[in-house]
Enzyme design. Structure first.
Site, PDB file in Angstrom:
ATOM      1  N   TRP A  20     113.517   7.059  90.397  1.00 45.35           N
ATOM      2  CA  TRP A  20     114.360   7.406  91.529  1.00 45.35           C
ATOM      3  C   TRP A  20     115.694   6.709  91.292  1.00 45.35           C
ATOM      4  CZ3 TRP A  20     112.573  10.686  95.138  1.00 45.35           C
ATOM      5  CH2 TRP A  20     111.221  10.687  95.476  1.00 45.35           C
ATOM      6  N   ASP A 141     108.175   4.509  91.695  1.00 45.21           N
ATOM      7  CA  ASP A 141     108.338   5.523  90.646  1.00 45.21           C
ATOM      8  C   ASP A 141     107.236   6.587  90.664  1.00 45.21           C
ATOM      9  OD1 ASP A 141     110.696   4.958  89.376  1.00 45.21           O
ATOM     10  OD2 ASP A 141     109.802   3.750  87.781  1.00 45.21           O
TER      11      ASP A 141
END
Ligand SMILES: *[C@@H]1O[C@H](CO)[C@@H](O)[C@H](O)[C@H]1NC(C)=O
Ligand SMILES: *[C@@H]1O[C@H](CO)[C@@H](O)[C@H](O)[C@H]1NC(C)=O
Length: 299
Positions: A20, A141
């Site tokens: 991200w 993640d």
């Protein structure tokens, strides 16, 4: 081997090939800080040496900054698991098939969870601190669907347009969709991330997610880190078939994804950020309780 963190500030501007974007990670950390117990907050404020309410947000992107350094190079594979499934017709994450010998996000969560608990008391405090920072990042993640997918290097090789900018699909899912939800993020992401997190916390407590959050912790167990992480990774990976590549990679190559594709994708990004934050809080609660009970056992 000494890690010279202050020298690494520039690493953050390297092209983000995974994870991200900062905005997503920091939002997830702020969501988590709203749900941890007081005991957990104190434990991690001490460990991370930051007494502010930003103690989790402050380290949310550390793992991305160190991965491009010589020291941190070995952690690159820890940010994802490359599911060799076949979207959109079949999606799944299978540990034996998909976790490479150098590691993946699931084995990394396992490793750093056990290093943080450090049942034998063998590791120095700096290792506990690093383990905590890795956990905060990797729980986050595995909630980004393209961190659980092999196709075109998790979408990095799929070139698209998003609001007239030429980007790759991975970047769109890391960053562009989340930032568009809040109307764009300019400059430091902390303020916008805190605001977005406050909204998601309301959605969890009293809003659109309230009814379902009781299911978000199904199967969570420190005694089965791999099993827990697989539940989260499979749920995330399922979106690759339904929302990321619903008609396969060719259908979106070179296409503009800022309108109808975005309309379908935004609710997925939003719920994944909310889930990641809520689950991260629960994981940190389990960890701080376990560490406290191990300490009590030693006395
Ligand atoms: C704690 O985190 C905040 C937010 O990132 C940061 O501004 C502050 O400098 C940190 N404090 C310490 C002691 O590192
Ligand atoms: C576990 O973490 C340590 C410290 O970062 C690292 O040296 C080791 O390679 C990791 N092991 C696995 C299996 O990920």
């Amino acid at each position: 081997m000494k890690l010279s963190v202050p020298l690494l500030a520039g690493a953050a501007v390297l092209p983000s090939v995974a994870a991200w974007g900062g905005f997503g990670h920091i939002t997830i950390a702020y969501v988590a800080s709203n749900f941890v117990s007081d005991h957990t907050a104190t434990h991690f404020q001490t460990l991370l040496r930051n007494q502010s309410s930003d103690y989790l947000a402050n380290v949310a992107t550390w793992a991305d900054n160190i991965r491009y350094t010589k020291w941190g190079h070995f952690t690159g594979p820890f940010h994802f698991i490359d599911a060799k499934d076949d979207p959109p017709s079949s999606c799944d994450v299978i540990m034996e098939r998909d976790c490479k010998s150098e590691g993946c996000v699931i084995s990394a969560l396992q490793n750093y969870t056990s290093r943080l608990i450090d049942a034998d008391g063998l590791l120095p405090a700096i290792e506990h601190e690093q383990a905590a920072k890795f956990i905060i990042h990797f729980v986050s993640d595995m909630h980004q669907p393209l961190h659980t997918e092999d196709v075109a290097k998790g979408g990095n090789g799929i070139h698209v347009k998003f609001d007239h900018k030429f980007l790759n699909l991975h970047h769109v899912w890391d960053t562009s969709i989340a930032e568009k939800i809040v109307g764009g993020v300019r400059g430091s992401p902390y303020g916008a991330a805190r605001q977005f997190a406050d909204k998601l916390v309301d959605d969890i407590r009293t809003g659109k997610y309230q009814a379902e959050t009781k299911n978000w912790l199904n199967g969570i167990s420190l005694d089965d880190v791999e099993g827990t992480a697989l539940i989260w990774a499979r749920e995330s990976n399922a979106y690759v078939c339904t929302h990321v590549l619903p008609q396969g990679p060719k259908a979106i190559m070179g296409q503009e994804l800022g309108s109808s594709y975005y309309d379908d994708a935004a609710p997925v990004v939003e719920i994944q950020i909310a889930r990641a934050g809520f689950r991260l809080a629960a994981w940190l609660d389990l960890l701080s309780a376990k560490i406290a009970s191990n300490k009590a056992g030693e006395l």
